[in-house]
Structure formats: C-alpha cells, structure tokens
Design an enzyme around this catalytic site. Structure first.
Site, short mmCIF file in Angstrom:
data_model
loop_
_atom_site.label_atom_id
_atom_site.label_comp_id
_atom_site.label_asym_id
_atom_site.label_seq_id
_atom_site.Cartn_x
_atom_site.Cartn_y
_atom_site.Cartn_z
N GLY A 189 38.22 -16.56 -83.20
CA GLY A 189 37.62 -15.35 -83.76
C GLY A 189 37.41 -15.53 -85.24
O GLY A 189 38.06 -16.36 -85.89
N GLN B 21 36.41 -12.99 -93.81
CA GLN B 21 37.01 -14.33 -93.88
C GLN B 21 36.07 -15.37 -94.47
O GLN B 21 36.50 -16.46 -94.82
CB GLN B 21 37.47 -14.78 -92.49
CG GLN B 21 38.66 -14.01 -91.97
CD GLN B 21 39.08 -14.54 -90.64
OE1 GLN B 21 38.59 -14.10 -89.60
NE2 GLN B 21 39.98 -15.51 -90.64
N HIS C 257 43.07 -8.55 -83.86
CA HIS C 257 43.27 -9.39 -85.04
C HIS C 257 42.03 -9.34 -85.93
O HIS C 257 42.14 -9.15 -87.15
CB HIS C 257 43.56 -10.83 -84.59
CG HIS C 257 43.77 -11.79 -85.70
ND1 HIS C 257 45.01 -12.30 -86.00
CD2 HIS C 257 42.90 -12.37 -86.57
CE1 HIS C 257 44.89 -13.15 -87.02
NE2 HIS C 257 43.62 -13.21 -87.38
N GLU C 258 40.85 -9.50 -85.33
CA GLU C 258 39.60 -9.51 -86.12
C GLU C 258 39.30 -8.12 -86.70
O GLU C 258 38.84 -8.02 -87.84
CB GLU C 258 38.43 -10.04 -85.30
CG GLU C 258 38.60 -11.46 -84.79
CD GLU C 258 39.06 -12.46 -85.84
OE1 GLU C 258 38.69 -12.33 -87.03
OE2 GLU C 258 39.82 -13.39 -85.47
N CYS D 35 45.83 -17.81 -87.99
CA CYS D 35 44.62 -17.31 -88.65
C CYS D 35 43.97 -18.43 -89.45
O CYS D 35 44.66 -19.16 -90.16
CB CYS D 35 45.00 -16.14 -89.56
SG CYS D 35 43.59 -15.39 -90.40
N LEU D 36 42.66 -18.53 -89.33
CA LEU D 36 41.93 -19.53 -90.09
C LEU D 36 42.06 -19.32 -91.59
O LEU D 36 41.90 -20.26 -92.37
CB LEU D 36 40.44 -19.53 -89.68
CG LEU D 36 40.17 -19.91 -88.23
CD1 LEU D 36 38.69 -19.71 -87.89
CD2 LEU D 36 40.61 -21.33 -87.94
N HIS E 227 41.19 -7.59 -89.78
CA HIS E 227 40.54 -8.22 -90.94
C HIS E 227 39.51 -7.27 -91.57
O HIS E 227 39.38 -7.23 -92.80
CB HIS E 227 39.82 -9.51 -90.54
CG HIS E 227 40.69 -10.72 -90.56
ND1 HIS E 227 41.33 -11.18 -91.68
CD2 HIS E 227 41.03 -11.58 -89.57
CE1 HIS E 227 42.01 -12.27 -91.40
NE2 HIS E 227 41.85 -12.54 -90.11
#
Length: 158
Positions: free
Chosen positions: A46, A51, A132-133, A90-91, A136
């Site tokens: 995701g 991000q 999660h997204e 997480c990226l 963000h």
C-alpha cells in the site's frame, strides 16, 4: 513507469492531514499510476500520497489477493467491526515493525480514478492495509498506535 521518492520519518509531511481531492484531472491519473509503480518497485502492499510528499487523499493498495490493485480517492471508513492484532511495517519507516490493533472488517467508500463512487467491504489483511493507508492520510503513523514496536527481521541477500 515513473517512480517517486518515498518520504521517510521524521519528515513533517507524514504528520499532516491530507486534503480532499475536489477535481479528478489528468494529474490525479498520473499520481495514481506513479503511486502504483512506486509501491510495486518498493515491494509494498500500500502507499498513500503523503508518503511521496503529496498531501492529497489518495491511496493505492494491493495485498496480492484476488482484488489486485485498488485505487481510491478520498477514502472513508463507514463501518468497522471486530478486532485483529497483527504486525505492520511501513515503506516510510524502514527497518521497524509493530503490532497494531485494527478492525477485522471495514466498509470503505471512495472514488475511483474516473470520479465514480464505490464501496468495498474488506477483511483481514486487506482491511489492515486500508486502515494503515487511511491513517497516513490523517497524519498518523503505525508506530504511534502500535502496542509494541520492534526491529523488523532482516532479509539479507547473500
């Protein structure tokens, strides 16, 4: 294929609330394409626009199931049931994982790339990825809500 640079913690953009998309123009289509390319290249499941430094309410998710790539603009969770506790990474926070409590099932509504509203009821890992997204988009990182944070297992290539 256009890859964007993924912003890492502690960049302040990760802690800001993203703005709703009010007009779906070609720049939003390019953003969706670039986000998917970037997510796949980074081997993520995701990615949210903040991000990559863009404060727009846009996410892409692909957990490798039958749904494939899901693009959603202005996502909103409208129904939440159950609870699950599981690991997340997480990226934007490489090398760190955490155990996070999430809803087991959610209904999420948003717009597709053509501005048409759609809803999905999702469970398990896909529900976790959406939550999660969406966090963000609200400036919330998983490390802020995790029950426990720890170093991610290393996958060194020998």
């Amino acid at each position: 294929m256009a890859l964007r640079i993924i912003v890492h913690e502690p960049d302040p953009v990760l802690h800001e609330r993203a703005k709703e998309v009010t007009k779906i123009a070609p720049n939003i289509h390019k953003l969706l394409n670039d986000m998917a390319d970037t997510m796949y290249h980074a081997e993520g499941v995701g990615l949210a626009a903040p991000q990559i430094g863009i404060l727009k309410r846009v996410i892409v998710v692909d957990v490798g199931d039958e749904h494939g790539l899901i693009e959603m603009i202005n996502p909103v969770m409208t129904e939440m049931t159950g609870e699950q506790l599981g690991p997340e990474g997480c990226l934007s926070i490489p090398g760190i994982n955490g155990d996070v409590r999430r809803h087991q099932q959610i209904k999420v509504t948003g717009l597709n790339r053509n501005g048409k509203e759609f809803s999905m009821v999702v469970t398990d890992f896909l529900a976790r990825a959406f939550q999660h997204e969406i966090d963000h988009l609200n400036g919330v990182l998983f490390t802020e809500i995790a029950d426990r944070v720890y170093d991610a297992p290393r996958h060194d290539k020998e």
